[in-house]
Motif scaffolding. Sequence first.
Motif, PDB file in Angstrom:
ATOM      1  N   PHE A   1      43.503  15.172  75.650  1.00  0.00           N
ATOM      2  CA  PHE A   1      43.601  15.688  77.115  1.00  0.00           C
ATOM      3  C   PHE A   1      42.300  16.562  77.387  1.00  0.00           C
ATOM      4  O   PHE A   1      41.934  16.384  78.853  1.00  0.00           O
ATOM      5  N   GLU A   2      41.776  17.264  76.493  1.00  0.00           N
ATOM      6  CA  GLU A   2      40.325  17.973  76.772  1.00  0.00           C
ATOM      7  C   GLU A   2      39.493  17.193  77.156  1.00  0.00           C
ATOM      8  O   GLU A   2      38.837  17.204  78.179  1.00  0.00           O
ATOM      9  N   ALA A   3      39.365  15.972  76.415  1.00  0.00           N
ATOM     10  CA  ALA A   3      38.427  14.937  76.695  1.00  0.00           C
ATOM     11  C   ALA A   3      38.469  14.274  78.167  1.00  0.00           C
ATOM     12  O   ALA A   3      37.493  14.009  78.766  1.00  0.00           O
ATOM     13  N   ALA A   4      39.762  13.994  78.527  1.00  0.00           N
ATOM     14  CA  ALA A   4      40.167  13.304  79.516  1.00  0.00           C
ATOM     15  C   ALA A   4      39.430  14.293  80.955  1.00  0.00           C
ATOM     16  O   ALA A   4      39.135  13.744  81.746  1.00  0.00           O
TER      17      ALA A   4
ATOM     18  N   GLU B   1      33.782  15.605  85.559  1.00  0.00           N
ATOM     19  CA  GLU B   1      32.311  15.548  85.407  1.00  0.00           C
ATOM     20  C   GLU B   1      31.957  14.027  86.157  1.00  0.00           C
ATOM     21  O   GLU B   1      31.157  13.747  86.785  1.00  0.00           O
ATOM     22  N   THR B   2      32.854  13.185  86.213  1.00  0.00           N
ATOM     23  CA  THR B   2      32.704  11.829  86.774  1.00  0.00           C
ATOM     24  C   THR B   2      33.452  11.612  88.040  1.00  0.00           C
ATOM     25  O   THR B   2      32.805  10.455  88.873  1.00  0.00           O
TER      26      THR B   2
ATOM     27  N   TRP C   1      41.293  10.345  89.559  1.00  0.00           N
ATOM     28  CA  TRP C   1      41.468  11.671  88.792  1.00  0.00           C
ATOM     29  C   TRP C   1      42.837  11.583  87.991  1.00  0.00           C
ATOM     30  O   TRP C   1      42.925  11.990  86.598  1.00  0.00           O
ATOM     31  N   ARG C   2      43.856  11.557  88.789  1.00  0.00           N
ATOM     32  CA  ARG C   2      45.183  11.172  88.049  1.00  0.00           C
ATOM     33  C   ARG C   2      45.373  10.261  87.124  1.00  0.00           C
ATOM     34  O   ARG C   2      46.203  10.519  86.203  1.00  0.00           O
TER      35      ARG C   2
ATOM     36  N   ILE D   1      32.025  23.215  93.280  1.00  0.00           N
ATOM     37  CA  ILE D   1      31.090  24.264  92.781  1.00  0.00           C
ATOM     38  C   ILE D   1      30.906  24.127  91.134  1.00  0.00           C
ATOM     39  O   ILE D   1      30.024  23.990  90.564  1.00  0.00           O
ATOM     40  N   ALA D   2      32.203  24.373  90.422  1.00  0.00           N
ATOM     41  CA  ALA D   2      32.396  24.337  89.323  1.00  0.00           C
ATOM     42  C   ALA D   2      33.521  24.575  88.548  1.00  0.00           C
ATOM     43  O   ALA D   2      34.690  24.628  89.557  1.00  0.00           O
ATOM     44  N   TYR D   3      33.810  24.333  87.074  1.00  0.00           N
ATOM     45  CA  TYR D   3      35.276  24.310  86.707  1.00  0.00           C
ATOM     46  C   TYR D   3      35.319  25.059  85.511  1.00  0.00           C
ATOM     47  O   TYR D   3      34.142  25.167  84.629  1.00  0.00           O
TER      48      TYR D   3
END
Length: 100
Positions: free
Chosen positions: A18-21, A27-28, A76-77, A37-39
């Motif tokens: 999940f963290e990698a996803a 990022e993509t 994204w989903r 702005i940021a996450y």
Amino acid sequence: MILEHAEFHIHPGKQAEFEAAVKLGVETIISKTPGFIAYQLQHSVEQPETYFLFIRWETLEAHVVGFRESPAFPAWRAVVGPFFASAPNVMHLREAHSTF
């Protein structure tokens, strides 16, 4: 600035995937949205299947219209959705006070 707060409950044992996803998806996909702005992704210590995603947006509209109503949202989903044990809880925050 608006802070999106999303709470995710994922399937047990899928934390690393999940963290990698999330990293890949933000990022993509999400980061390409105007107004992003940021996450930051946070992982609960007490509840290992619970995560909190914070995304800073220039405006509320950047998120709810620019991202959620665009083809980027289903993309994204598709990346993170398979890990969800239940539907995410999403809210938008505006800073009142901070020393953080």
